[in-house]
Scaffold this motif. Structure first.
Motif, PDB file in Angstrom:
ATOM      1  N   GLN A   1      24.401 -38.146 -31.833  1.00 16.38           N
ATOM      2  CA  GLN A   1      25.185 -39.125 -32.570  1.00 16.38           C
ATOM      3  C   GLN A   1      24.516 -39.569 -33.860  1.00 16.38           C
ATOM      4  OE1 GLN A   1      25.661 -41.854 -29.184  1.00 16.38           O
ATOM      5  NE2 GLN A   1      27.873 -41.587 -29.345  1.00 16.38           N
ATOM      6  N   ALA A   2      23.221 -39.384 -33.987  1.00 12.26           N
ATOM      7  CA  ALA A   2      22.523 -39.755 -35.216  1.00 12.26           C
ATOM      8  C   ALA A   2      22.730 -38.671 -36.271  1.00 12.26           C
ATOM      9  CB  ALA A   2      21.045 -39.956 -34.954  1.00 12.26           C
ATOM     10  N   PRO A   3      23.067 -39.029 -37.504  1.00 11.69           N
ATOM     11  CA  PRO A   3      23.357 -38.013 -38.522  1.00 11.69           C
ATOM     12  C   PRO A   3      22.153 -37.193 -38.951  1.00 11.69           C
ATOM     13  CG  PRO A   3      23.387 -40.221 -39.481  1.00 11.69           C
ATOM     14  CD  PRO A   3      23.291 -40.400 -38.000  1.00 11.69           C
ATOM     15  N   TRP A   4      20.939 -37.652 -38.654  1.00 10.26           N
ATOM     16  CA  TRP A   4      19.751 -36.945 -39.132  1.00 10.26           C
ATOM     17  C   TRP A   4      19.178 -35.967 -38.116  1.00 10.26           C
ATOM     18  CZ3 TRP A   4      15.455 -37.873 -36.139  1.00 10.26           C
ATOM     19  CH2 TRP A   4      15.459 -39.044 -35.360  1.00 10.26           C
ATOM     20  N   THR A   5      19.692 -35.948 -36.883  1.00  8.69           N
ATOM     21  CA  THR A   5      19.108 -35.066 -35.873  1.00  8.69           C
ATOM     22  C   THR A   5      19.596 -33.630 -36.032  1.00  8.69           C
ATOM     23  OG1 THR A   5      20.841 -35.639 -34.281  1.00  8.69           O
ATOM     24  CG2 THR A   5      18.805 -36.914 -34.200  1.00  8.69           C
ATOM     25  N   ASN A   6      18.814 -32.717 -35.503  1.00  6.96           N
ATOM     26  CA  ASN A   6      19.099 -31.293 -35.645  1.00  6.96           C
ATOM     27  C   ASN A   6      19.073 -30.641 -34.268  1.00  6.96           C
ATOM     28  OD1 ASN A   6      19.577 -29.079 -37.457  1.00  6.96           O
ATOM     29  ND2 ASN A   6      17.531 -28.332 -36.961  1.00  6.96           N
ATOM     30  N   GLY A   7      20.130 -29.948 -33.905  1.00  6.00           N
ATOM     31  CA  GLY A   7      20.172 -29.233 -32.643  1.00  6.00           C
ATOM     32  C   GLY A   7      19.374 -27.950 -32.695  1.00  6.00           C
ATOM     33  N   PHE A   8      18.964 -27.460 -31.525  1.00  2.00           N
ATOM     34  CA  PHE A   8      18.160 -26.245 -31.476  1.00  2.00           C
ATOM     35  C   PHE A   8      18.454 -25.513 -30.174  1.00  2.00           C
ATOM     36  CE2 PHE A   8      15.853 -29.655 -29.516  1.00  2.00           C
ATOM     37  CZ  PHE A   8      15.300 -29.096 -28.384  1.00  2.00           C
ATOM     38  N   PRO A   9      18.332 -24.183 -30.160  1.00  5.89           N
ATOM     39  CA  PRO A   9      18.515 -23.421 -28.923  1.00  5.89           C
ATOM     40  C   PRO A   9      17.229 -23.410 -28.113  1.00  5.89           C
ATOM     41  CG  PRO A   9      18.131 -21.926 -30.740  1.00  5.89           C
ATOM     42  CD  PRO A   9      18.150 -23.312 -31.330  1.00  5.89           C
ATOM     43  N   ASP A  10      17.375 -23.234 -26.801  1.00  5.90           N
ATOM     44  CA  ASP A  10      16.215 -23.127 -25.928  1.00  5.90           C
ATOM     45  C   ASP A  10      16.634 -22.320 -24.707  1.00  5.90           C
ATOM     46  OD1 ASP A  10      14.452 -24.179 -23.519  1.00  5.90           O
ATOM     47  OD2 ASP A  10      13.362 -24.687 -25.356  1.00  5.90           O
ATOM     48  N   PRO A  11      15.800 -21.362 -24.267  1.00  2.17           N
ATOM     49  CA  PRO A  11      16.198 -20.524 -23.129  1.00  2.17           C
ATOM     50  C   PRO A  11      16.377 -21.302 -21.830  1.00  2.17           C
ATOM     51  CG  PRO A  11      13.895 -20.131 -23.749  1.00  2.17           C
ATOM     52  CD  PRO A  11      14.508 -20.941 -24.838  1.00  2.17           C
ATOM     53  N   ARG A  12      15.778 -22.502 -21.723  1.00  2.00           N
ATOM     54  CA  ARG A  12      15.920 -23.301 -20.506  1.00  2.00           C
ATOM     55  C   ARG A  12      17.266 -24.017 -20.445  1.00  2.00           C
ATOM     56  NH1 ARG A  12      10.670 -26.907 -21.278  1.00  2.00           N
ATOM     57  NH2 ARG A  12      11.470 -26.734 -23.414  1.00  2.00           N
ATOM     58  N   SER A  13      17.975 -24.079 -21.579  1.00  2.00           N
ATOM     59  CA  SER A  13      19.205 -24.864 -21.634  1.00  2.00           C
ATOM     60  C   SER A  13      20.144 -24.214 -22.637  1.00  2.00           C
ATOM     61  CB  SER A  13      18.897 -26.311 -22.053  1.00  2.00           C
ATOM     62  OG  SER A  13      20.067 -27.072 -22.102  1.00  2.00           O
ATOM     63  N   PRO A  14      21.138 -23.455 -22.191  1.00  2.00           N
ATOM     64  CA  PRO A  14      22.014 -22.720 -23.106  1.00  2.00           C
ATOM     65  C   PRO A  14      22.788 -23.664 -24.017  1.00  2.00           C
ATOM     66  CG  PRO A  14      22.905 -22.697 -20.875  1.00  2.00           C
ATOM     67  CD  PRO A  14      21.524 -23.255 -20.780  1.00  2.00           C
ATOM     68  N   GLY A  15      23.125 -23.164 -25.196  1.00  2.00           N
ATOM     69  CA  GLY A  15      23.823 -23.986 -26.177  1.00  2.00           C
ATOM     70  C   GLY A  15      22.827 -24.745 -27.030  1.00  2.00           C
ATOM     71  N   MET A  16      23.336 -25.656 -27.854  1.00  7.25           N
ATOM     72  CA  MET A  16      22.480 -26.452 -28.710  1.00  7.25           C
ATOM     73  C   MET A  16      21.960 -27.674 -27.953  1.00  7.25           C
ATOM     74  SD  MET A  16      22.304 -24.647 -31.341  1.00  7.25           S
ATOM     75  CE  MET A  16      21.513 -25.702 -32.554  1.00  7.25           C
ATOM     76  N   ASN A  17      20.712 -28.007 -28.222  1.00  9.77           N
ATOM     77  CA  ASN A  17      20.038 -29.101 -27.536  1.00  9.77           C
ATOM     78  C   ASN A  17      19.584 -30.158 -28.544  1.00  9.77           C
ATOM     79  OD1 ASN A  17      19.609 -27.772 -24.676  1.00  9.77           O
ATOM     80  ND2 ASN A  17      19.049 -26.228 -26.194  1.00  9.77           N
ATOM     81  N   PHE A  18      19.552 -31.419 -28.100  1.00 12.06           N
ATOM     82  CA  PHE A  18      19.172 -32.525 -28.971  1.00 12.06           C
ATOM     83  C   PHE A  18      18.199 -33.425 -28.206  1.00 12.06           C
ATOM     84  CE2 PHE A  18      23.191 -31.048 -30.542  1.00 12.06           C
ATOM     85  CZ  PHE A  18      23.130 -31.199 -31.920  1.00 12.06           C
ATOM     86  N   VAL A  19      17.123 -33.817 -28.875  1.00  7.90           N
ATOM     87  CA  VAL A  19      16.022 -34.542 -28.249  1.00  7.90           C
ATOM     88  C   VAL A  19      16.138 -36.045 -28.490  1.00  7.90           C
ATOM     89  CG1 VAL A  19      13.526 -34.944 -28.380  1.00  7.90           C
ATOM     90  CG2 VAL A  19      14.410 -32.625 -28.378  1.00  7.90           C
ATOM     91  N   THR A  20      15.880 -36.838 -27.445  1.00  2.74           N
ATOM     92  CA  THR A  20      15.540 -38.252 -27.616  1.00  2.74           C
ATOM     93  C   THR A  20      14.087 -38.438 -27.193  1.00  2.74           C
ATOM     94  OG1 THR A  20      16.540 -38.660 -25.432  1.00  2.74           O
ATOM     95  CG2 THR A  20      17.804 -39.357 -27.371  1.00  2.74           C
ATOM     96  N   ASP A  21      13.341 -39.182 -28.008  1.00  5.21           N
ATOM     97  CA  ASP A  21      11.912 -39.377 -27.779  1.00  5.21           C
ATOM     98  C   ASP A  21      11.514 -40.769 -28.246  1.00  5.21           C
ATOM     99  OD1 ASP A  21      10.424 -37.409 -26.546  1.00  5.21           O
ATOM    100  OD2 ASP A  21       9.556 -36.601 -28.379  1.00  5.21           O
ATOM    101  N   GLY A  22      10.563 -41.367 -27.548  1.00  2.68           N
ATOM    102  CA  GLY A  22       9.784 -42.479 -28.042  1.00  2.68           C
ATOM    103  C   GLY A  22      10.495 -43.710 -28.555  1.00  2.68           C
ATOM    104  N   PRO A  23      11.378 -44.378 -27.790  1.00  6.42           N
ATOM    105  CA  PRO A  23      12.004 -45.598 -28.306  1.00  6.42           C
ATOM    106  C   PRO A  23      11.016 -46.764 -28.395  1.00  6.42           C
ATOM    107  CG  PRO A  23      12.539 -45.341 -25.986  1.00  6.42           C
ATOM    108  CD  PRO A  23      11.791 -44.097 -26.398  1.00  6.42           C
ATOM    109  N   PHE A  24      11.185 -47.579 -29.419  1.00  5.04           N
ATOM    110  CA  PHE A  24      10.447 -48.833 -29.554  1.00  5.04           C
ATOM    111  C   PHE A  24      11.346 -49.831 -30.264  1.00  5.04           C
ATOM    112  CE2 PHE A  24       7.902 -51.892 -31.871  1.00  5.04           C
ATOM    113  CZ  PHE A  24       7.068 -52.373 -30.874  1.00  5.04           C
TER     114      PHE A  24
END
Length: 298
Positions: A183-206
């Motif tokens: 949902q964030a306009p600045w994030t970038n999806g990426f492929p990964d063999p563990r998870s088909p399709g495009m993947n998006f990361v959430t990390d480190g909230p503060f």
């Protein structure tokens, strides 16, 4: 035994840095992921460092070592420490055999520890792959944990909030979805063999309460130029709705940060950069609040 010599920031290998200023001591305590290889192998624990000026750091100081029978044995990640009701509470993520990764609460009677288990295992949902739990105290004084439901399980990583018991020992509410990474306009999806399709990361909230009363959330993901850190804003408290800045506040090869004030009152942002092991180092960057977010203070 003589104390180890003080070291400069660029001599400390650390991911996910978190700074705790202790006014009574006029010292800063620096925590983070400190295992040499945080990705695999047995976890050693967490070290911390102490400094009066953010330049020369005493340590490493062993803040946490797993006690006998501890459920987790690998991927000891992202400790952060908060003062709550006169004690110091560490929120940190762990993984173990036959258990999902999750955030557990530890406790100590001094800033540098030693920290011991407080909650009975993770306070994040046991069936979910979770990480990077962060403590937030709302305007009514109620404690929450804000954490990531990992992309490795759901592809589009989720940011969640959940009420905690007043003593921080367990979750008492249902998980509330705040937003997904895509949902964030600045994030970038990426492929990964563990998870088909495009993947998006959430990390480190503060979470940080801005001068105008709104909440700002620092969080990290994969951006257009690699690992990056963005800002989301809510005027409705921790449950949102959350609105995302168009561009990350730190765009290239660094992230998982937090905010703290120096003893002189300056607002500082931490993060680790670069993002590759073993070169990651803690960084401290002056920032200032602007309408709707944060900017690096040149």
């Amino acid at each position: 035994m003589a104390a180890p010599p003080a070291r400069a920031r660029d001599q400390i290998q650390m991911r996910d840095p978190f700074v705790l200023p202790v006014s009574a001591e006029r010292r800063y305590y620096l925590f983070g992921t400190t295992d040499t290889n945080a990705w695999s192998g047995l976890g050693t624990g967490f070290d911390c460092y102490a400094s009066a000026d953010l330049l020369a750091w005493e340590g490493p100081i062993p803040a946490f070592r797993p006690p006998a029978g501890f459920w987790a044995n690998t991927q000891f990640w992202a400790p952060e420490v908060h003062v709550y009701r006169g004690r110091w509470y560490m929120f940190a993520s762990f993984a173990g055999p036959g258990r999902r990764r999750g955030t557990q609460v530890l406790v100590a009677d001094a800033p540098a520890g030693p920290y011991l288990p407080h909650s009975d295992g993770p306070v994040t949902p046991g069936a979910w792959e979770c990480l990077d739990g962060s403590l937030h105290i709302d305007a009514a004084g109620r404690p929450w944990i804000v954490y990531c439901h990992e992309w490795v399980q759901i592809r589009d990583g989720g940011m969640y909030a959940q009420r905690l018991a007043d003593d921080l020992s367990r979750a008492v509410g249902e998980p509330l979805l705040l937003f997904t990474a895509s949902q964030a306009p600045w994030t970038n999806g990426f492929p990964d063999p563990r998870s088909p399709g495009m993947n998006f990361v959430t990390d480190g909230p503060f979470l940080h309460r801005a001068a105008d009363g709104s909440l700002l959330m620092l969080w990290s993901s994969s951006g257009r130029e690699g690992y990056a850190m963005g800002v989301a804003r809510s005027t409705g408290g921790v449950t949102g709705p959350w609105f995302h800045a168009e561009r990350p506040v730190f765009a290239k090869d660094g992230g998982h940060g937090m905010l703290f004030r120096t003893f002189a009152g300056a607002l500082m942002m931490t993060l680790h950069a670069p993002n590759d092991t073993p070169r990651e180092r803690p960084c401290f960057i002056p920032v200032r609040e602007v309408a709707g977010g944060l900017v690096i203070d040149a």
